[in-house]
Design a protein around this motif. Structure first.
Motif, PDB file in Angstrom:
ATOM      1  N   GLN A   1       0.826  -1.208   0.000  1.00  0.00           N
ATOM      2  CA  GLN A   1       0.000   0.000   0.000  1.00  0.00           C
ATOM      3  C   GLN A   1       0.859   1.256   0.000  1.00  0.00           C
ATOM      4  O   GLN A   1       0.534   2.248  -0.647  1.00  0.00           O
ATOM      5  CB  GLN A   1      -0.934  -0.012   1.220  1.00  0.00           C
TER       6      GLN A   1
ATOM      7  N   LYS B   1       2.050   1.900  -3.492  1.00  0.00           N
ATOM      8  CA  LYS B   1       0.992   2.494  -4.314  1.00  0.00           C
ATOM      9  C   LYS B   1       0.835   3.970  -4.019  1.00  0.00           C
ATOM     10  O   LYS B   1       0.633   4.789  -4.919  1.00  0.00           O
ATOM     11  CB  LYS B   1      -0.326   1.767  -4.070  1.00  0.00           C
TER      12      LYS B   1
ATOM     13  N   GLN C   1       1.379   6.762  -6.995  1.00  0.00           N
ATOM     14  CA  GLN C   1       0.115   7.310  -7.495  1.00  0.00           C
ATOM     15  C   GLN C   1       0.263   8.716  -8.065  1.00  0.00           C
ATOM     16  O   GLN C   1      -0.313   9.021  -9.111  1.00  0.00           O
ATOM     17  CB  GLN C   1      -0.927   7.282  -6.372  1.00  0.00           C
TER      18      GLN C   1
ATOM     19  N   ASN D   1       1.183   2.560 -12.592  1.00  0.00           N
ATOM     20  CA  ASN D   1       0.358   1.451 -12.127  1.00  0.00           C
ATOM     21  C   ASN D   1       1.240   0.231 -11.952  1.00  0.00           C
ATOM     22  O   ASN D   1       1.697  -0.375 -12.928  1.00  0.00           O
ATOM     23  CB  ASN D   1      -0.764   1.163 -13.126  1.00  0.00           C
TER      24      ASN D   1
ATOM     25  N   ASP E   1       0.372  -2.608 -10.785  1.00  0.00           N
ATOM     26  CA  ASP E   1      -0.332  -3.861 -11.055  1.00  0.00           C
ATOM     27  C   ASP E   1      -0.375  -4.205 -12.536  1.00  0.00           C
ATOM     28  O   ASP E   1      -0.603  -5.362 -12.907  1.00  0.00           O
ATOM     29  CB  ASP E   1      -1.761  -3.785 -10.505  1.00  0.00           C
TER      30      ASP E   1
END
Length: 330
Positions: free
Chosen positions: A286, A289, A293, A298, A300
């Motif tokens: 987390q 991310k 961000q 991204n 993923d």
């Protein structure tokens, strides 16, 4: 001084003027003892008596606390109907203090004077005109004997405090019925207005209250209401919705007001291919991310490497262009 065996016979302060009491003790020195003479004491009505010593009579104070017998007075009162019935009565005159209560000549009202032996007076309303409050309805003499009219079929002309006209019949009551004139009033929560009768003071809608609670963080979840959202000694029991810095999940602890969220273990459930608890590994993912961000990265998404063709393939494509186009169309 020497004493003898005779009675003292000194004059005491008790007794009557004509027959004062004497000391009945044996000859003695010093003041005389209390009087022991037996006297006959009558009750205040004079129908009973009892024998009592003089000293006891003086101690009981016959003026403030007179001797009373238990006999009821049977003297007929001034009305010549009722009896006195007082215990040990000492009244000289027996005036009846009861209300007469007999039916008057109108056959409706009762006599309100004190009980008397003569005929009751004529009803004072029997020969009078009776008017309603507005004065348009009049009851003629001897038609009916009533203190107030039963009903007047004209509109009430009284002025209301609200200023709306009365929409009911004339009446003799001191106050008018509640005003039913439709008015628009805002609900107590300031959400919307309603058309309600004028006399309705409190208007509540069905929307949520939405007012901030004393904690300053949460809002009242009750429907629109007029009383306070929370009692003085009551605390907010809603859950904290502030997101945690590391994992981004809600604090979910019981409201702690404006104080910083306590450092506790996150108990949120993560739904991926399988349900995982929020642990250190998830918090690392987390945090990555949160860092990528702002740059629109991204993590993923699968990474796409550039396609590299050899020099042989490029030369072959130039010489056999039609064949290459056929392959691409397939």
């Amino acid at each position: 001084l020497p004493t003898c065996e005779k009675l003292c016979e000194r004059i005491l302060s008790c007794g009557s003027i004509d027959y004062p009491h004497q000391c009945l003790s044996q000859c003695h020195n010093g003041p005389c003892p209390s009087c022991s003479t037996q006297i006959i004491l009558q009750c205040r009505c004079g129908k009973s008596s009892k024998s009592i010593s003089c000293v006891e009579a003086i101690e009981d104070d016959p003026i403030e606390n007179p001797f009373r017998c238990k006999q009821k007075c049977k003297t007929v009162k001034s009305c010549k109907t009722h009896q006195c019935s007082r215990i040990c009565c000492n009244l000289d005159s027996h005036q009846c203090n009861l209300v007469c209560g007999k039916i008057l000549n109108c056959n409706i009202h009762k006599c309100e004077e004190l009980c008397h032996s003569k005929f009751c007076h004529t009803c004072s309303l029997f020969d009078q005109e009776i008017k309603c409050h507005c004065g348009k309805t009049v009851l003629k003499p001897k038609s009916k004997c009533l203190k107030i009219l039963q009903k007047c079929y004209f509109s009430c002309k009284r002025e209301h405090e609200c200023g709306h006209p009365a929409n009911h019949w004339c009446h003799n009551d001191d106050e008018c019925p509640p005003c039913t004139h439709p008015v628009s009033k805002m609900c107590v929560g300031k959400h919307m207005s309603f058309d309600v009768p004028c006399h309705v003071k409190i208007v509540c809608c069905r929307q949520g209250c939405g007012k901030f609670l004393p904690c300053g963080v949460h809002t009242c979840q009750r429907s629109c209401h007029s009383d306070s959202c929370q009692s003085f000694d009551q605390k907010c029991t809603q859950r904290c919705n502030i997101k945690r810095y590391k994992c981004g999940h809600k604090c979910n602890l019981v409201c702690h007001g404006s104080e910083p969220c306590p450092v506790t273990t996150c108990e949120a459930i993560i739904k991926q291919q399988q349900q995982l608890e929020c642990d250190d590994e998830y918090r690392v993912i987390q945090e990555n991310k949160n860092l990528t961000q702002p740059f629109s990265i991204n993590l993923d998404a699968p990474r796409q490497l550039p396609t590299v063709y050899t020099e042989f393939l490029r030369d072959y494509a130039k010489k056999n262009l039609e064949f290459v186009q056929t392959i691409e169309r397939q």
